[in-house]
Design a protein around this motif. Sequence first.
Motif, PDB file in Angstrom:
ATOM      1  N   LYS A  56       0.825  -1.203   0.000  1.00 32.21           N
ATOM      2  CA  LYS A  56       0.000   0.000   0.000  1.00 32.21           C
ATOM      3  C   LYS A  56       0.861   1.256   0.000  1.00 32.21           C
ATOM      4  N   GLN A  57       1.955   1.243   0.765  1.00 32.22           N
ATOM      5  CA  GLN A  57       2.848   2.404   0.804  1.00 32.22           C
ATOM      6  C   GLN A  57       3.571   2.600  -0.526  1.00 32.22           C
ATOM      7  N   ILE A  58       3.961   1.500  -1.149  1.00 33.67           N
ATOM      8  CA  ILE A  58       4.657   1.587  -2.435  1.00 33.67           C
ATOM      9  C   ILE A  58       3.737   2.138  -3.511  1.00 33.67           C
ATOM     10  N   GLU A  59       2.483   1.705  -3.515  1.00 31.92           N
ATOM     11  CA  GLU A  59       1.551   2.077  -4.577  1.00 31.92           C
ATOM     12  C   GLU A  59       1.330   3.577  -4.675  1.00 31.92           C
ATOM     13  N   LYS A  60       1.431   4.290  -3.577  1.00 26.56           N
ATOM     14  CA  LYS A  60       1.111   5.722  -3.587  1.00 26.56           C
ATOM     15  C   LYS A  60       2.048   6.521  -4.489  1.00 26.56           C
ATOM     16  N   ARG A  61       3.316   6.075  -4.604  1.00 24.56           N
ATOM     17  CA  ARG A  61       4.269   6.819  -5.441  1.00 24.56           C
ATOM     18  C   ARG A  61       4.797   5.988  -6.602  1.00 24.56           C
ATOM     19  N   ASN A  62       4.184   4.863  -6.861  1.00 22.86           N
ATOM     20  CA  ASN A  62       4.685   3.970  -7.912  1.00 22.86           C
ATOM     21  C   ASN A  62       4.161   4.432  -9.274  1.00 22.86           C
ATOM     22  N   LEU A  63       4.849   5.403  -9.851  1.00 22.62           N
ATOM     23  CA  LEU A  63       4.445   5.974 -11.134  1.00 22.62           C
ATOM     24  C   LEU A  63       5.536   5.812 -12.192  1.00 22.62           C
ATOM     25  N   SER A 129       5.679  -2.902  -8.916  1.00 27.80           N
ATOM     26  CA  SER A 129       4.272  -3.282  -9.086  1.00 27.80           C
ATOM     27  C   SER A 129       4.013  -4.738  -8.730  1.00 27.80           C
ATOM     28  N   SER A 130       5.075  -5.518  -8.508  1.00 34.35           N
ATOM     29  CA  SER A 130       4.916  -6.932  -8.135  1.00 34.35           C
ATOM     30  C   SER A 130       5.482  -7.216  -6.751  1.00 34.35           C
ATOM     31  N   VAL A 131       5.630  -6.168  -5.936  1.00 34.96           N
ATOM     32  CA  VAL A 131       6.174  -6.334  -4.592  1.00 34.96           C
ATOM     33  C   VAL A 131       5.039  -6.339  -3.571  1.00 34.96           C
ATOM     34  N   GLU A 132       4.996  -7.376  -2.763  1.00 37.01           N
ATOM     35  CA  GLU A 132       4.007  -7.465  -1.684  1.00 37.01           C
ATOM     36  C   GLU A 132       4.463  -6.689  -0.458  1.00 37.01           C
ATOM     37  N   SER A 133       5.734  -6.829  -0.115  1.00 38.35           N
ATOM     38  CA  SER A 133       6.311  -6.094   1.005  1.00 38.35           C
ATOM     39  C   SER A 133       7.823  -6.088   0.857  1.00 38.35           C
ATOM     40  N   LEU A 134       8.465  -5.223   1.640  1.00 41.47           N
ATOM     41  CA  LEU A 134       9.908  -5.051   1.535  1.00 41.47           C
ATOM     42  C   LEU A 134      10.422  -4.691   2.917  1.00 41.47           C
ATOM     43  N   GLN A 135      11.565  -5.235   3.277  1.00 42.98           N
ATOM     44  CA  GLN A 135      12.202  -4.885   4.550  1.00 42.98           C
ATOM     45  C   GLN A 135      13.623  -4.403   4.291  1.00 42.98           C
ATOM     46  N   LEU A 136      13.936  -3.217   4.797  1.00 41.15           N
ATOM     47  CA  LEU A 136      15.284  -2.658   4.723  1.00 41.15           C
ATOM     48  C   LEU A 136      15.920  -2.789   6.100  1.00 41.15           C
ATOM     49  N   GLN A 137      16.951  -3.625   6.199  1.00 37.74           N
ATOM     50  CA  GLN A 137      17.719  -3.768   7.432  1.00 37.74           C
ATOM     51  C   GLN A 137      18.985  -2.926   7.306  1.00 37.74           C
ATOM     52  N   ARG A 138      19.239  -2.095   8.301  1.00 37.31           N
ATOM     53  CA  ARG A 138      20.426  -1.246   8.286  1.00 37.31           C
ATOM     54  C   ARG A 138      21.515  -1.870   9.152  1.00 37.31           C
ATOM     55  N   GLY A 139      22.766  -1.718   8.704  1.00 38.33           N
ATOM     56  CA  GLY A 139      23.866  -2.381   9.377  1.00 38.33           C
ATOM     57  C   GLY A 139      24.057  -3.772   8.804  1.00 38.33           C
ATOM     58  N   VAL A 140      24.629  -4.671   9.598  1.00 37.73           N
ATOM     59  CA  VAL A 140      24.859  -6.036   9.131  1.00 37.73           C
ATOM     60  C   VAL A 140      23.546  -6.786   8.993  1.00 37.73           C
ATOM     61  N   GLY A 141      22.614  -6.549   9.927  1.00 33.54           N
ATOM     62  CA  GLY A 141      21.342  -7.247   9.864  1.00 33.54           C
ATOM     63  C   GLY A 141      21.487  -8.714  10.205  1.00 33.54           C
TER      64      GLY A 141
END
Length: 719
Positions: A56-63, A129-141
């Motif tokens: 939902k967050q991605i869709e708002k600016r996915n142009l 447009s084919s992403v359900e969700s995404l996680q960005l881990q900062r550092g080594v993770g």
Amino acid sequence: MKNLFAFLSLFALSYCAFSQEKVQDSTKVETLDEVLVKAVRVNATSPITHSNVTKKQIEKRNLGQDIPVLLNYLPSVVTTSDAGAGVGYTGIRVRGINAQSTNVTINGIPYNDAESLGTFWVNLGDFASSVESLQLQRGVGTSTNGSGAFGASVNVLTDAISNQAKAEISNAFGSFNTRKHTVKFSTGKLFSDTERSRSVEIAGRLSQINSDGYIDRAETDLKSYFLQASYIDDNTLIKAITFGGKEVTYQAWNGIDAETLETNRTFNSAGIYTDANGDTQFYDNEVDNYNQDHYQLHWNQRYNNNWSTNIGLNYTYGRGYFEQYKEDEDFLDYNLDEIVIGGETINTTDLIRRRWLDNDFYVLNMSANYKNNALDLTFGTSVSHYDGDHFGEIIWAQYTSNSTLRGRYYEGNGLKNDFSTFAKATYRVNDKVSLYGDLQLRLVNYKTTGLTSDRIPFNVDENYSFFNPKAGITYRLNSNNSIYFSYARANREPNRDDFENNADVKPEQLNDFELGWRHNTKTFKINTNIYYMLYNEQLVLTGQIDNVGNPIRTNSGKSSRLGLEIDAAIAISSKFSIQPNITLSSNKNKETIASIDGVLTNLGRTNISFSPELVAANALVFQPKKNLQLSLLSKYVGEQFMVNTDDKASKLDSYFVNDFNVTYEVKPKSIFKSIVLSGLVNNIFNKEYVSNGADYGGGYIYYYPQATTNFLIGATLKF
């Protein structure tokens, strides 16, 4: 389409093989879709610094802009675009660390190029447009598959199974003749067996994105697809997925000097040559042309309330070239013989060359998870094999000499085998304390043969053994507050370019310490994190790029990054919220020795290149109605050096840029389920700014200007 029949056959066989009796299990802590990325993701209470992004967050600016640009407002993120407008070749740095040190996985499968370690989102146009969700881990993770994370890891989960049949058509248009056209569909669950909760779903997407770019001739033509067939019951999920794309992008990686930046900031020197009349011309096919296809098969199985497993298979086929017009090239550089015409010896020629990559990448991932009320244990292994051919062709020459059409003037090969095994666990000691542990062993062999593009023998045969331990603790102060501390070690091998530029290059090592506080209530959320990243032989950017636009790196001995990250979400009212984040950091090389006016000089402590001390962002979100949202997005990036010597001439100025985003949804009573209208005005205050640059040495500093005010508008029709 190559291997499509095999893909569909594989799905059919998998469907038959695993259509088995379900395990009676009413406890479903997480969906089977989520298990695809469980081995590389962390949950909200883990002692790992991270941000989650939903569909939902991605869709708002996915142009039409690339995924790095869509992540621009996350903490510690700095993005850039060769073409200046976020379409085509884009880059992302997290905590000042480049894309070669950011690990990217798609459904747990490594996406980084095995040799360059880079991530080229341009090969997967409109993948957002084919992403359900995404996680960005900062550092080594946490432990992940593929090359280790030194600044961040991006874990992508593709579209989940849809219960209902649906379709959508999305179109967007904007500045620089940018347009995006997307068609998506899902059959919903077919052939449903309600007694056994069995069903099948097929879904897909076709996309095309075109843009002329802000920079002259920086045209982009991206075509992509996504297709998945799924079988699911209460305890089994099998997904066969294929996705890929073809990109043709006019080169824009040269940058411009300071004088041109002031007088003609959109100038692009790529393709420039002088014709027979002495007039300046630009070669019209100075392009990067690349195809990439991915084939994945995933089988997730839940056996009972405690045990589940995941197996993932992947094959990636990449091939393509970049084409260049070159003037007065020496015959010797192309293995050509001198010729004599009319008594005159000819040993140079104008020519058009193509430098090719043709590669295959195979991956096997296996993991198992055990979970009870106190323990969440995951262990597994990943094995990958990469085989990449590098070669060059002359497709035209003013003087052909002994060349032949499509004859190869250099050839080389790179082989890389990567094996890793890991075990990680979260143990809840009591209601207050949970412990986290993670151990990974990674074995890497990298071997090259043949010649480089400069026809220099290139023979590497290196083996690396990396042990990467991680540990952490989370303490829950009360229902709204928790603190965490973690330590992680990461080791990472050099990439192909590192070996080409320095035969004595060393692997890099990182010890990462993270201390954080999380506060979470309905109207106020804040995450505060202090990190200390201590490096040995960090491969830092020198500021220079090679002749194909790749950044050049060098070992820096001892170096460190110390920073404070704060991000928050504050609900001022039911209609208005603020979402700020800020990163304050100190990024230092312990000792830098450089040649100054021909003399080796010890400069002592210096700033690490491309590492601003201040990065901040904010979103002001106003939602006057449920179906209408307006957002003012702000981004500040502090000044940064392009080199590691603190040379003032190589400093990039700070910049502050604002975007405005609006989305409005209409739900008609017939034909369409929903009509979503969206608009994005980038750089609304028309700021002239530079987000990236290169120092070619000898005072040749070049810049990559970004677009002034520009817009994108779109409409999505959902059926």
